[in-house]
Scaffold this motif. Structure first.
Motif, PDB file in Angstrom:
ATOM      1  N   ALA A  16       0.827  -1.213   0.000  1.00  0.00           N
ATOM      2  CA  ALA A  16       0.000   0.000   0.000  1.00  0.00           C
ATOM      3  C   ALA A  16       0.859   1.260   0.000  1.00  0.00           C
ATOM      4  N   SER A  17       2.031   1.197   0.647  1.00  0.00           N
ATOM      5  CA  SER A  17       2.900   2.384   0.730  1.00  0.00           C
ATOM      6  C   SER A  17       3.408   2.824  -0.631  1.00  0.00           C
ATOM      7  N   LEU A  18       3.499   1.880  -1.568  1.00  0.00           N
ATOM      8  CA  LEU A  18       3.980   2.217  -2.909  1.00  0.00           C
ATOM      9  C   LEU A  18       2.949   3.001  -3.723  1.00  0.00           C
ATOM     10  N   MET A  19       1.720   3.040  -3.220  1.00  0.00           N
ATOM     11  CA  MET A  19       0.635   3.643  -3.987  1.00  0.00           C
ATOM     12  C   MET A  19       0.540   5.162  -3.851  1.00  0.00           C
ATOM     13  N   SER A  20       1.403   5.763  -3.012  1.00  0.00           N
ATOM     14  CA  SER A  20       1.453   7.230  -2.941  1.00  0.00           C
ATOM     15  C   SER A  20       2.895   7.664  -2.776  1.00  0.00           C
ATOM     16  N   GLY A  21       3.129   8.942  -2.964  1.00  0.00           N
ATOM     17  CA  GLY A  21       4.489   9.452  -2.998  1.00  0.00           C
ATOM     18  C   GLY A  21       5.201   9.408  -1.656  1.00  0.00           C
ATOM     19  N   LYS A  22       6.520   9.432  -1.747  1.00  0.00           N
ATOM     20  CA  LYS A  22       7.368   9.536  -0.561  1.00  0.00           C
ATOM     21  C   LYS A  22       7.431  10.998  -0.104  1.00  0.00           C
ATOM     22  N   THR A  27       8.643   8.702  -5.544  1.00  0.00           N
ATOM     23  CA  THR A  27       7.822   7.573  -5.114  1.00  0.00           C
ATOM     24  C   THR A  27       8.452   6.939  -3.875  1.00  0.00           C
ATOM     25  N   MET A  28       7.654   6.107  -3.195  1.00  0.00           N
ATOM     26  CA  MET A  28       8.118   5.432  -1.992  1.00  0.00           C
ATOM     27  C   MET A  28       9.099   4.309  -2.363  1.00  0.00           C
ATOM     28  N   ASP A  29      10.037   4.042  -1.455  1.00  0.00           N
ATOM     29  CA  ASP A  29      10.983   2.951  -1.644  1.00  0.00           C
ATOM     30  C   ASP A  29      10.731   1.880  -0.584  1.00  0.00           C
ATOM     31  N   ILE A  30      11.217   0.666  -0.857  1.00  0.00           N
ATOM     32  CA  ILE A  30      11.242  -0.405   0.137  1.00  0.00           C
ATOM     33  C   ILE A  30      12.681  -0.922   0.152  1.00  0.00           C
TER      34      ILE A  30
END
Length: 806
Positions: A16-22, A27-30
């Protein structure tokens, strides 16, 4: 799915965290799984990567980049090869600045000349816009990064753009407003699409299943990423269901939680999230490959030269009475007009570029062989009248053989988030023209603006060159055209009406409250003027040259049309031949002619070339609302080759065997459309075209205000504090304009007045969350103390959560 094994290793929260910006642009990273952030940057005509604080309005300066001519300018080149070349140079600069996704090109149709963002769009014609966009995309993506075609879809006004509901019939939607996107997806193979802010027939585009799933995904087989426009997410879960991968900018995890809760509560299947994650991962991994190699800076001077070449080929010669152009070397010229000293070379808003170099007309004149007798500004840039400036300009004009008059629209008139109020250039410039004409009628006007303007003054200039917004090298490019070093070859990609009242959407633009109705249907631009026999100032596709071209020997077969073009003049030049097609049948209403192809050829004096324009799957099709698919009508078709939509040089006809589909319309109920004069269509006739009732277009002034209502609606809010705040905003706007702070005043209208309340949350990166917004809405709706208490309670709760995380 390509990344099934990797996705299995992710927790629900990580997916879910990848679905919105950092943050604002990334974008969000993991980190634990090797999923890196990627960077998105504005860039329709130059990279806008901000070095300091991020914003979406062009307020903070960005890193230096080549400012190429805007899309509205390059559209006039009618040269897809040139478009691909620009894309390649944009892509190279994006890579140099470590940008993975370049947010452009913009390809919305020019439904109305007053749309404030027309400078950023190509054309009033979907074939033309689609072909140019596909070329840009191929060029950008040749470097391994992604283009992002925008704004999908039917986003044709800036006023209330974040909440307006666009009401359009299905056939018009398909044929006019989606065709350019279809070409961009199928021929450009864009890796990213940006959804628009507006609603479309009752649903926000980002949540519109018909638009996003049925058309984009299922019909066009698009497997790339959809990103929201910044702050353009309404219901995050509904967006995910419709196929939206990425919400920008960050909401500090608030909407990620909504996705997690929806899956855990069985409101949405986890497969929708997995599909979106898979597509986003594909974009991340594919666009980061190029950055594994050491990056080098781009050649600033080479890119500047390319920007100049693009500007030269995009300049349009609109008038050349008595062959006043090209200028003879022995002529003395007087340079008049504020735009000569301070060029208007790009638009305003999210597309603002910090140029690497900026040519200045007065400096470039010194390098030319023209004899310049001096410079006078002639007028105040932002419209204030000055008798003294006019007098000084006239005194200078008397000393010259030819007056070079630099006029146009200022930066505060054409801007993202606002529509123009009229089609005029400022009255102080018209006053200057009138007075100059009395002392020296040899006037060559150089026009700088990003969209069509009325020209009641055109009889008082002998020459007229339109540079549009020609980028950082536009000043030198213009002088090279004026002196004949370059033969102008630009042709208008939009019609210039005589007056705004003549435009087809005049009675339906813009939508002021709830909705905007596209009652003119497919009859926009030349489709309307040519069919309704409305006289125009300059037709679509129009542009003069310093030479002349002859057309002959037309031949048509099932694959296309072939003909010959000859340069009859004494100088080399480029000519754009345009293919228009019109059905001779009257069973289905259509414009008299529609652009279906074009080609640009270079010819030496006396040279002839045989030219072929091929037919394709879109040449004869129309969308049938009864069969709900593309059909071909059995009919004879006019095949027309022209130098503009109004100047047809060759004609032939061809019989085409159609698909035999049932006729979609009852002619008796659509009289205006069959007559080709739909500029004053009544509500009942429009509903017959739509096949449903139109929604109420005015606000309900009795209801409580909610997330998607705007600050402007506070004028009738139940809360006295909200009504006072509205009056304060209105006064601030008036006062700022009064003291000359027009750009700041515009900012209030764009980012406050027309902003939906949800924008407070979506655009602040989590500073105000939706729970806090509930408190603000309580205040607005008359519960002042309860709202304050709720707001402070939710803010305290948010700060505690943030503290615990850190």
């Amino acid at each position: 799915m390509k990344y099934k094994d990797l996705i299995k290793k992710m927790t629900l929260e990580e997916k879910a965290s990848l679905m919105s910006g950092k943050d604002f642009w990334q974008t969000m990273d993991i980190e634990r799984l090797g999923v890196n952030s990627i960077f998105l940057a504005d860039g329709p005509h130059g990279i806008r990567k901000q070095a300091e604080a991020a914003d979406h309005l062009g307020l903070n300066e960005s890193l230096p980049a080549t400012c190429f001519p805007t899309a509205a300018t390059v559209a006039n080149s009618w040269n897809t090869e040139l478009g691909e070349k620009i894309g390649q140079y944009l892509g190279e600069e994006a890579v140099a600045q470590k940008v993975n996704v370049l947010l452009g090109p913009g390809i919305n149709m020019k439904r109305d000349p007053l749309c404030g963002r027309n400078f950023e769009y190509f054309s009033e014609d979907p074939h033309h816009a689609g072909k140019m966009a596909a070329a840009y995309i191929r060029g950008i993506q040749s470097h391994g990064i992604s283009a992002c075609v925008k704004h999908f879809a039917v986003n044709n006004q800036e006023e209330r753009r974040m909440s307006i509901d666009t009401i359009v019939d299905e056939r018009t939607l398909r044929e006019i407003y989606l065709t350019a996107f279809e070409i961009a997806v199928k021929e450009g193979n864009t890796k990213t699409v940006m959804s628009s802010y507006n609603m479309l027939n009752g649903a926000y585009t980002n949540e519109n299943i018909h638009l996003m799933r049925e058309i984009l995904r299922d019909e066009w087989n698009y497997d790339g990423v959809v990103v929201t426009d910044w702050g353009g997410s309404n219901d995050r879960v509904a967006g995910l269901i419709a196929g939206n991968e990425l919400e920008m900018p960050t909401t500090a995890g608030e909407t990620n939680k909504e996705i997690v809760e929806a899956i855990r509560n069985n409101k949405i299947q986890e497969k929708f999230l997995d599909e979106a994650v898979d597509r986003l991962l594909d974009l991340v991994f594919n666009t980061e490959e190029v950055f594994k190699n050491p990056q080098k800076d781009f050649d600033v001077k080479e890119h500047h030269r390319v920007a100049q070449q693009v500007a030269e080929e995009s300049i349009v010669l609109l008038k050349n009475e008595g062959n006043i152009l090209p200028l003879k070397k022995d002529k003395k010229v007087a340079v008049i007009g504020d735009f000569a000293k301070q060029a208007r070379y790009q638009g305003a808003g999210s597309s603002i570029v910090n140029p690497t170099i900026l040519d200045n007309t007065l400096d470039c004149l010194e390098e030319s062989e023209l004899t310049n007798v001096g410079f006078e500004p002639g007028f105040e840039r932002y419209g204030k009248k000055s008798k003294k400036k006019i007098e000084q300009a006239c005194a200078l004009a008397k000393k010259a053989d030819v007056v070079l008059l630099y006029i146009g629209l200022d930066e505060a008139t054409e801007a993202e988030g606002l529509d123009r109020q009229n089609m005029k250039i400022p009255q102080n410039q018209i006053d200057l023209i009138d007075t100059l004409y009395e002392v020296n009628p040899n006037i060559v006007a150089i026009l700088s603006c990003g969209s069509a303007v009325e020209m009641p003054w055109i009889g008082k200039v002998k020459g007229l060159l339109h540079g549009y917004l020609s980028g950082q090298a536009g000043a030198k490019a213009m002088l090279r055209v004026m002196t004949g070093e370059v033969n102008p070859s630009g042709k208008l990609a939009e019609t210039y009406p005589i007056r705004y009242e003549d435009t087809p959407a005049y009675h339906q633009f813009p939508g002021k409250e709830v909705s905007v109705e596209y009652r003119e249907a497919m009859y926009i631009g030349y489709r309307y003027y040519d069919t309704a026999n409305v006289n125009v100032l300059f037709p679509f596709g129009y542009g003069l040259s310093y030479t002349t071209f002859e057309y002959s020997d037309i031949e048509v077969n099932k694959d296309g049309v072939t003909f010959t073009i000859k340069n009859n003049g004494s100088v080399a030049g480029m000519e754009t031949a345009q293919l228009y097609v019109g059905s001779k049948s009257e069973d289905i209403f259509r414009p008299n002619k529609e652009l279906k192809g074009f080609v640009k050829v270079f010819l030496q004096p006396g040279e002839s070339k045989s030219v072929t324009i091929s037919f394709d799957e879109r040449t004869f099709r129309y969308f049938n609302v009864k069969t709900n698919k593309w059909e071909v009508e059995t009919a004879d078709y006019n095949i027309m080759i022209g130098t503009s939509s109004a100047d047809i040089r060759l004609e032939a006809s061809i019989f085409v065997e159609g698909t035999g589909a049932v006729l979609p319309y009852d002619q008796d109920k659509l009289v205006s459309y069959y007559a080709g004069k739909p500029n004053k269509v009544g509500k009942e006739e429009f509903e017959n075209l739509l096949g449903r009732k139109v929604p109420v277009s005015t606000w309900d002034r009795t209801k409580r205000l909610g997330y998607n209502d705007t600050i402007a609606q506070c004028q009738y809010a139940k809360g006295a504090f909200a009504r006072f705040a509205f009056k304060l905003i209105k006064f601030s706007h008036w006062f700022l304009r009064k003291i000359g702070k027009r750009e700041t005043a515009n900012l209030i209208m764009m980012s406050v007045y027309h902003m939906p309340f949800r924008g407070m949350s979506r655009m602040t990166g989590g500073v105000i969350n939706m729970s806090m917004l509930d408190g603000i809405l309580m205040i607005v709706n008359g519960q002042f103390f309860k709202g304050i208490k709720h707001f402070l309670k939710e803010r305290k709760k948010m700060l505690k959560v943030a503290k615990d995380i850190n």
